[in-house]
Design an enzyme around this catalytic site. Structure first.
Site, mmCIF file in Angstrom:
data_model
loop_
_atom_site.group_PDB
_atom_site.id
_atom_site.type_symbol
_atom_site.label_atom_id
_atom_site.label_comp_id
_atom_site.label_asym_id
_atom_site.label_seq_id
_atom_site.Cartn_x
_atom_site.Cartn_y
_atom_site.Cartn_z
ATOM 1 N N LYS A 13 -1.746 6.366 1.251
ATOM 2 C CA LYS A 13 -2.399 7.628 0.854
ATOM 3 C C LYS A 13 -3.905 7.442 0.655
ATOM 4 C CE LYS A 13 -0.075 8.635 -2.893
ATOM 5 N NZ LYS A 13 0.860 7.507 -2.953
ATOM 6 N N ARG A 88 3.335 14.581 -9.046
ATOM 7 C CA ARG A 88 4.210 13.415 -8.942
ATOM 8 C C ARG A 88 5.653 13.771 -9.302
ATOM 9 N NH1 ARG A 88 0.496 9.189 -8.168
ATOM 10 N NH2 ARG A 88 1.335 7.156 -8.532
ATOM 11 N N ARG A 122 -1.995 -5.933 -1.417
ATOM 12 C CA ARG A 122 -3.157 -5.046 -1.364
ATOM 13 C C ARG A 122 -4.324 -5.608 -2.178
ATOM 14 N NH1 ARG A 122 -1.973 1.094 -2.612
ATOM 15 N NH2 ARG A 122 -1.335 0.376 -4.665
ATOM 16 N N ARG A 152 -5.156 -4.685 -8.031
ATOM 17 C CA ARG A 152 -4.862 -3.787 -9.144
ATOM 18 C C ARG A 152 -3.830 -4.431 -10.065
ATOM 19 N NH1 ARG A 152 -3.592 2.158 -6.788
ATOM 20 N NH2 ARG A 152 -1.990 1.948 -8.376
ATOM 21 N N ARG A 163 7.569 1.303 -10.107
ATOM 22 C CA ARG A 163 6.840 2.441 -9.520
ATOM 23 C C ARG A 163 7.625 3.043 -8.360
ATOM 24 N NH1 ARG A 163 1.535 -0.423 -8.116
ATOM 25 N NH2 ARG A 163 0.895 1.522 -7.119
#
Ligand code: AMP
Length: 210
Positions: A13, A88, A122, A152, A163
């Site tokens: 995203k 969400r 990532r 992160r 998540r």
């Protein structure tokens, strides 16, 4: 045009949001980025959000909806915006429909088996760019702006598992929510590169702008 970007964590995203922002001039509003800026700034919202984010849970709806409502009250969004990470869950989508008009929901559909590796590998930059370690060849700085890349805090296997669970239980039902409203556009990202995914999205956006 006002757009919602939907997709599991790791679906790409953020990457698509940067490309869309650049080409279509839509204001990019990411609730995750807003929370991270608040955490960095040590604000009361940041302190509250951190405990939920670290646990892989959603920040309470009242707080999140209020943040988005305030953000959409600013004049800069008059030419159109793109919500990334909001709504969400169904409650947030229904609240959003009370204070905003959404034209299109772009759903980035990706094979679940790819997500864990994508997120845990990532590396991100403060400028918004995002990379995967496998493509960095050991580089530790952003190719776009030169700032140091970092991982992160919530991109670790344990939090990512939570998540993803939260996504499938709470966020995935939004696909049907927007489909019923006739606003859903799904791009099967499958084996497509980020550029190819963007080409599909851009074609749809251009068609709708015309
Ligand atoms: P993201 O950068 O979109 O992956 O968001 C990072 C984290 O911020 C999420 O795992 C949630 O804990 C929190 N968050 C972001 N957007 C929302 C939202 N719309 N509602 C509740 N929590 C959110």
């Amino acid at each position: 045009m006002n757009v919602v970007l939907l997709g599991a964590p790791g679906a790409g995203k953020g990457t698509q949001a940067s490309l869309i922002e650049e080409k279509f001039d839509l204001v990019h509003i990411s609730t995750g980025d807003i929370f991270r800026a608040n955490i960095k700034g040590g604000t009361p919202i940041g302190k509250l959000a951190k405990s939920y984010i670290d646990a892989g849970k959603l920040v309470p709806d009242e707080v999140t909806c209020e943040i988005v409502k305030d953000r959409l009250a600013k004049g800069d969004i008059a030419g159109g915006y793109m919500l990334d990470g909001f709504p969400r869950n169904i409650f947030q989508a229904e609240e959003l429909d009370k204070f905003a008009h959404i034209d299109l929901c772009i759903n980035i559909d990706v094979d679940i088996s790819l997500l864990m590796d994508r997120i845990c590998g990532r590396r991100v930059c403060a400028c918004g760019e995002s990379y995967h370690v496998s493509t960095l060849n050991g580089a530790t700085e952003c190719k776009k702006c030169g700032k140091p890349l970092y991982q992160r805090e919530d991109d670790n296997p344990e939090t990512v598992g939570k998540r993803l669970d939260t996504y499938f239980k709470q966020t995935a039902p939004l696909v049907e929510y927007y489909e019923k409203q006739g606003k859903l556009f799904t791009v099967e990202s499958g084996k497509l590169s980020p550029k190819e995914v963007f080409a599909v999205i851009a074609e749809e956006l251009e068609r709708r702008v015309k």
